[in-house]
Each structure stands twice: as C-alpha cells, then as structure tokens.
Design an enzyme around this catalytic site. Sequence first.
Site, PDB file in Angstrom:
ATOM      1  N   GLY A   8       0.784  -1.224   0.000  1.00  0.00           N
ATOM      2  CA  GLY A   8       0.000   0.000   0.000  1.00  0.00           C
ATOM      3  C   GLY A   8       0.811   1.266   0.000  1.00  0.00           C
ATOM      4  O   GLY A   8       0.260   2.361   0.186  1.00  0.00           O
ATOM      5  N   GLY A  54       4.440   3.011  -1.954  1.00  0.00           N
ATOM      6  CA  GLY A  54       5.626   2.910  -2.794  1.00  0.00           C
ATOM      7  C   GLY A  54       6.657   3.912  -2.349  1.00  0.00           C
ATOM      8  O   GLY A  54       7.373   3.712  -1.371  1.00  0.00           O
ATOM      9  N   SER A  55       6.729   5.043  -3.045  1.00  0.00           N
ATOM     10  CA  SER A  55       7.729   6.056  -2.706  1.00  0.00           C
ATOM     11  C   SER A  55       7.280   6.963  -1.563  1.00  0.00           C
ATOM     12  O   SER A  55       8.069   7.773  -1.078  1.00  0.00           O
ATOM     13  CB  SER A  55       8.023   6.910  -3.945  1.00  0.00           C
ATOM     14  N   GLU A 106      21.197   7.647  -6.753  1.00  0.00           N
ATOM     15  CA  GLU A 106      20.350   6.548  -7.208  1.00  0.00           C
ATOM     16  C   GLU A 106      19.561   6.945  -8.455  1.00  0.00           C
ATOM     17  O   GLU A 106      19.395   6.142  -9.379  1.00  0.00           O
ATOM     18  CB  GLU A 106      19.409   6.126  -6.078  1.00  0.00           C
ATOM     19  N   ARG A 159      20.482  -5.287 -44.092  1.00  0.00           N
ATOM     20  CA  ARG A 159      19.190  -5.754 -44.593  1.00  0.00           C
ATOM     21  C   ARG A 159      18.833  -5.030 -45.887  1.00  0.00           C
ATOM     22  O   ARG A 159      18.991  -3.811 -45.999  1.00  0.00           O
ATOM     23  CB  ARG A 159      18.113  -5.482 -43.532  1.00  0.00           C
TER      24      ARG A 159
END
Length: 399
Positions: free
Chosen positions: A137, A139-140, A252, A278
Amino acid sequence: MTVLDVPPPAFMLEPEIQMFADSANRFFERAAPADRIAGWRAAGQVEREFWRETGAAGFLGVTVPEAYGGPGADFRHDLVLLDVVARQNLEGFALSLHNVIVTPYVILHGTEEQKRRWLPKLVSGERVCAIAMSEPGAGSDLQSIRTTARRDGDGYRISGSKTFISNGQIADFIVVVAKTDPTQGARGVSLLIVETDEVQGFRRGKKLDKIGLDAQDTSELFFDDVWVPAGNLLGMQEGKGFSQLMAELPRERLLIAIGAVITMEKALEATIEYVKNRKAFGQRVMDFQNTQFKLAESKAKATVAKVFVNDCIARVLNGSLDGTTAAIAKMWSTETEWQIVDDWPATARRLRLHQRLPYRAHLSRLAHRAHLWRLDGDHEGHHRAFALRAGINKGDHWD
C-alpha cells in the site's frame, strides 16, 4: 567512441580506470557466457555462486575503503561496472543495487562497529544486498509505510510486509525501512539491517512475474515479529531513516539515467547494424530516406541525454549534484530512452527493419527495460518536485 560520438569525459580516461575496465570485461566475458545468462533468465534469478565469484574477482563493494576490506575505489569504477554489465546483457545481475545503492548506506551512515562487521562481507560476496522499501500500500511515499520496528529489550521486533524487492529471493543482507515511531511520520522512519540467516520469522514470498529483467528475482518479503539486535539499527539513531534515504537519492536517480543512456546506445547500435545489412526493394534499408531521418532524430536525442548525464556524473565526483538536477536527468533520460526504443518497433512494422528473430528479441528486451526504468524511482514524483521547486503552489492551475 560509441555510436553517439560523444567522447568519454577526461576523468574516465585515466590509465587506472582503463585497466579496471579491461579487467572487468575479461572477467564477465569468461564468467558469464551466453548459455549461463540464458540459464539465469530461465530460472528467473542469478545463481548465488556468481555473486561469490564476482566478489573474489574484486568487483563487489569497490568503493569500500581499504580499512574495511575493500579496494577504496570511487564512483568511476562503479560506472565502469555498470557499463560492462549492461553491454554484456547481464541486466538481471543487480550489481548496481549492491554496489551503488545499498553498500553506500553502510559506508556513509554506519557506525565504526557496523562498518567493520558488515562491509568485508559485502565486498567478498558472503552477503548479497537488498533494500526493502516498497509495500503493498505504499511505494515512494515513505510516510505511508506500515512496517514497524518496536523496541523489545536490547533489540527491535520488525513486523510488516514488503513487495517488488529486487534480489528478494537471494539477498541475505536486507536494509528494511520501518517506523520506529509511527506517530512521527517521516521523522519516525529508521533503517534496520536484517541478516536473514540469523533471524526467525522472516519469510520470502513468491517470485513475482514482471515485464523485462527476466534474470532478476523480484519478490515479496514478510517480517513476522523478526527480532534484530539494537546494533542493527543503521547509525544507531532512531528516526534518521528518511534523511539517510534522501541523502543517497540523487546518486540513485542518476544511476537510472546512466542505464537509460546505455540502453539508447545499444538500441541504436543494433538498429544501425541491421539496416546496413538488410535489403528491401533492391536497396539497403539504411538507404531509405525515412530510415536516415529516424536514425538522425534518435541519435540527436540520445546525444543530448548523454552529454547531460556526463555532466551530472562530474557533479557527483565533485560533490555538487543536487536532488533536482538528478531527478531531471532521470526523467529526461528515461523518457527519451522510451521514445527511441518504442519508436523503432513502430518503424520496423512499416519497413520490416528487424525481421530476423535475434534482433527482435534483443530490441524486445531493451524495450522492456526502458519501460521499467521509467517506472523506477518515482517518475511522477519528479514532476511534482519540479513544480514545487519552481514555486508552483498546490492551488495553482496550468492554463
């Protein structure tokens, strides 16, 4: 020089860094051949022994000071490893999580006793890291987490559950984000270390299915009154968890931006190689004007992203990278990465650029990874952060 023609920054050209890169390339080429990587993807996780091999080779905890068993290197060495791991398709091996995200928490915030107790094990691969933050319930939004760590004698009892935890099936050194004082909001958040083989009440849930990163185990974790000694409170001060997490957030976020740039380069390299070889309607696909336009557009976008990210790396090294700039780098790079990787399959459907299965499989993995990078690191939160920094109040509206 890569496909983007952006020269490496001067700080990455020092002989010692080049020697380290050569050594890392040789190790991972030998230790992680294609059939071994395929086995990890099939199993849904990297085997535990590979972590020990990587530690023995000297590529775990490279920024750990020599006093604690590490080589005492710097962020540039982690950049080298991030690049090598990505370019050799080892995306399931969460080396950056271990080296750049979790280990620095101990280096920067641990007590002297904690550093001596834990860092040598992180360097050798005896311990593999994870960070348990997200919950079913929450997250951040750390203020909404429900996992608690209540004082019990000379330790803490941790109760709660976590989800979407990378390395969840194999990690035995888990940084748990918990509330030691639920009445204080963010000021009541603390970080506690759980060494899973030394506790009771810890359970690993199922390995979660996901799009992309097939070889990386992502799991649910359960803490049923898990008791840990007070000495496992990171920094030995309650209520410091939020500030400890925020202090590491710029690096991060930049880590995600760096990974996005590498994915852009790999996508362009694969596409250029293929369209040069190709043929369609009597000529190379590369010779179609639309192909050239799309390649030029993609290369321009990726070049801007790489130059910006290189500037952010320089700021990390001189200590001047701030949270807002790192968030911008993450948002811009992952959005641009998605535009590039998502646009080429659409073009391919029109021109059949990638008819051969190996190219389709390769770009499919890149597309999955690009989508995950956009979701990682609270993407929408970056937009909110920019708005607040720009002085936009909650009541204001865009015209």
